[in-house]
Design a protein around this motif. Structure first.
Motif, PDB file in Angstrom:
ATOM      1  N   VAL A  82       0.839  -1.208   0.000  1.00  0.00           N
ATOM      2  CA  VAL A  82       0.000   0.000   0.000  1.00  0.00           C
ATOM      3  C   VAL A  82       0.871   1.255   0.000  1.00  0.00           C
ATOM      4  O   VAL A  82       0.635   2.198  -0.768  1.00  0.00           O
ATOM      5  N   ILE A  83       1.897   1.277   0.861  1.00  0.00           N
ATOM      6  CA  ILE A  83       2.783   2.438   0.930  1.00  0.00           C
ATOM      7  C   ILE A  83       3.519   2.626  -0.389  1.00  0.00           C
ATOM      8  O   ILE A  83       3.619   3.744  -0.919  1.00  0.00           O
ATOM      9  N   GLY A  86       1.141   4.011  -2.968  1.00  0.00           N
ATOM     10  CA  GLY A  86       0.852   5.428  -2.755  1.00  0.00           C
ATOM     11  C   GLY A  86       2.002   6.318  -3.194  1.00  0.00           C
ATOM     12  O   GLY A  86       1.791   7.359  -3.853  1.00  0.00           O
ATOM     13  N   LEU A  89       2.147   6.375  -6.927  1.00  0.00           N
ATOM     14  CA  LEU A  89       1.098   7.231  -7.493  1.00  0.00           C
ATOM     15  C   LEU A  89       1.516   8.697  -7.446  1.00  0.00           C
ATOM     16  O   LEU A  89       1.311   9.446  -8.418  1.00  0.00           O
ATOM     17  N   CYS A 114       9.767   2.182  -5.855  1.00  0.00           N
ATOM     18  CA  CYS A 114       8.500   1.609  -5.385  1.00  0.00           C
ATOM     19  C   CYS A 114       8.226   0.248  -6.027  1.00  0.00           C
ATOM     20  O   CYS A 114       7.656  -0.641  -5.381  1.00  0.00           O
ATOM     21  N   VAL A 179      -4.190   3.214  -8.761  1.00  0.00           N
ATOM     22  CA  VAL A 179      -5.354   3.395  -7.892  1.00  0.00           C
ATOM     23  C   VAL A 179      -6.095   2.062  -7.734  1.00  0.00           C
ATOM     24  O   VAL A 179      -6.469   1.660  -6.618  1.00  0.00           O
ATOM     25  N   ILE A 182      -3.990  -0.282  -5.490  1.00  0.00           N
ATOM     26  CA  ILE A 182      -4.068   0.065  -4.064  1.00  0.00           C
ATOM     27  C   ILE A 182      -5.411  -0.357  -3.475  1.00  0.00           C
ATOM     28  O   ILE A 182      -5.484  -0.924  -2.383  1.00  0.00           O
TER      29      ILE A 182
END
Length: 424
Positions: A82-83, A86, A89, A114, A179, A182
């Motif tokens: 998730v981190i 983000g 993104l 990432c 998106v 996530i």
């Protein structure tokens, strides 16, 4: 994880939490990667600078593996994904709105960073949750889903360019994929609860030192172990089997550089080169699950050795065909051979890393393992370019072939020593 679980049941259970996010992430990344040099040139970069900006993605991956191992060991696979999603993104937004070449290059670097964290989190999860009996198939499928996204991504980019006429459309498409990724990780079943890690004995309180003997069972530990302590404890296996794995990554990476350059050196048109490289890639993709079947049924070496021998001898033979009358035919034939070799190697690096990682806390070790293999893939194109500039492309291709054969010998020497055989 139940002992009676069949491979298909487990793989289906992993689809929403592991394979789905992998396809989405790779699809968006695959759409953007071919256009990074193009957008860099629009921001004022010359050819050499555009290539440097594109290489920031690989540099980011190299730099991200060890911090990702630290993060997974402390916050778990799900929150790391998730981190990473983000941050990626945010980097994609920076990529689309970059006012200067420096900001654009930084965004490319963060995306690579990432991607490393996202990949290591998936790798760590599969290492601790998948039984040894069908670990290779599950990890080959993971590699195959990534290849699927990277294979389709450029075609999506071409369609978006035809529809909108703007390279930035592919960047926003990557953002939409992130998106969705996530959300899938957040609202889907928690992988750390849906598939529990096997219960392991924790009688010993220290990390077992790497003695150079085969790793055949779990390595007990009662507390998280630091990345650098893990690297030192496993220095022998990393310096032996890890370097063999790096040679495989180097040969794989060289294929993506050598084949287009070889076609150009023969004077072939872009359409013909794309067709040959595309057929090679299609053969590669078609064999990804077969690699896992071979590794699970017969052992890791039965996939690693044929793959390295095919690619090593393929590159070596190709290096002698440049001035032959039927050079284009030989080019197409050996491109297909390299595709077979690369397809048979699908999932090998993931599987070997999972096999030899400490079972209670694999993330720090996997960070070191993936850094080694990524380094091999990053150095190889630079080596090809340097040798081709100093001498000839044929010599550079031959050197890659020799690396493949040396790597094959290293696998023969070190896989039986360090890797447990799967039970039939």
């Amino acid at each position: 994880m139940h002992v009676t679980d069949r491979p298909r049941d487990v793989l289906v259970r992993f689809a929403p939490m592991i394979y789905g996010p992998t396809v989405l992430f790779a699809l968006g990344e695959g759409a953007v990667i071919p256009l990074i040099p193009v957008i860099a040139a629009q921001l004022g970069a010359d050819l050499a600078t555009a290539a440097l900006v594109a290489s920031a993605l690989v540099v980011g991956q190299l730099c991200g593996n060890i911090p990702a191992g630290w993060a997974v060991a402390r916050v778990g696979e799900r929150f790391t994904m998730v981190i990473a999603g983000g941050l990626c993104l945010a980097a994609v937004v920076g990529l689309a709105l970059a006012p200067s070449l420096g900001v654009f290059a930084l965004a490319v670097f963060v995306i690579g960073f990432c991607a490393a964290a996202f990949g290591l989190a998936r790798h760590s999860f599969m290492t601790t949750r998948v039984p040894l009996a069908f670990r290779a198939r599950s990890l080959s499928l993971l590699g195959g889903t990534f290849r699927l996204g990277m294979f389709i991504g450029p075609f999506v980019a071409a369609a978006l360019l035809a529809l909108f006429g703007d390279e930035h459309a592919t960047i926003w498409f990557f953002g939409a994929c992130l998106v969705a990724t996530i959300l899938l990780v957040l609202v889907g079943p928690d992988p750390e609860q849906a598939v529990a890690a096997p219960v392991r004995s924790r009688d010993d309180s220290t990390l077992a030192e790497d003695t150079g003997e085969p790793v055949t069972g779990s390595i007990p530990t009662t507390e998280r172990t630091g990345v650098f302590r893990t690297m030192w404890a496993y220095r022998r296996v990393l310096s032996r089997l890890g370097l063999a794995a790096a040679s495989l990554s180097a040969v794989r990476s060289a294929r993506q550089v050598v084949l287009p350059l070889w076609g150009v050196s023969l004077g072939l048109d872009a359409q013909t080169i794309a067709l040959v490289v595309g057929i090679s890639g299609a053969i590669d993709f078609a064999l990804f699950y077969a690699s896992g079947q071979v590794m699970d049924r017969f052992g890791r070496l039965w996939a690693a050795l044929p793959a390295m021998l095919l690619m090593g001898m393929g590159f070596l033979a190709l290096s002698f065909t440049h001035d032959l009358e039927q050079s284009a035919m030989w080019f197409a034939m050996f491109a297909a051979v390299l595709g077979v070799g690369n397809g048979l190697s699908s999932g090998i690096l993931l599987t070997l890393g999972a096999d030899i990682a400490p079972k209670d806390d694999p993330a720090p070790f996997l960070g070191s393992w993936r850094t080694l293999t990524d380094a091999g893939g990053a150095v190889s194109p630079l080596l090809v370019s340097a040798i081709a500039a100093a001498s000839t492309l044929a010599l550079a291709t031959g050197v890659v072939g020799v690396i493949g054969l040396v790597g094959a010998a290293a696998f023969v020497r070190w896989v039986p020593r360090f890797v447990p055989r799967p039970k039939p």
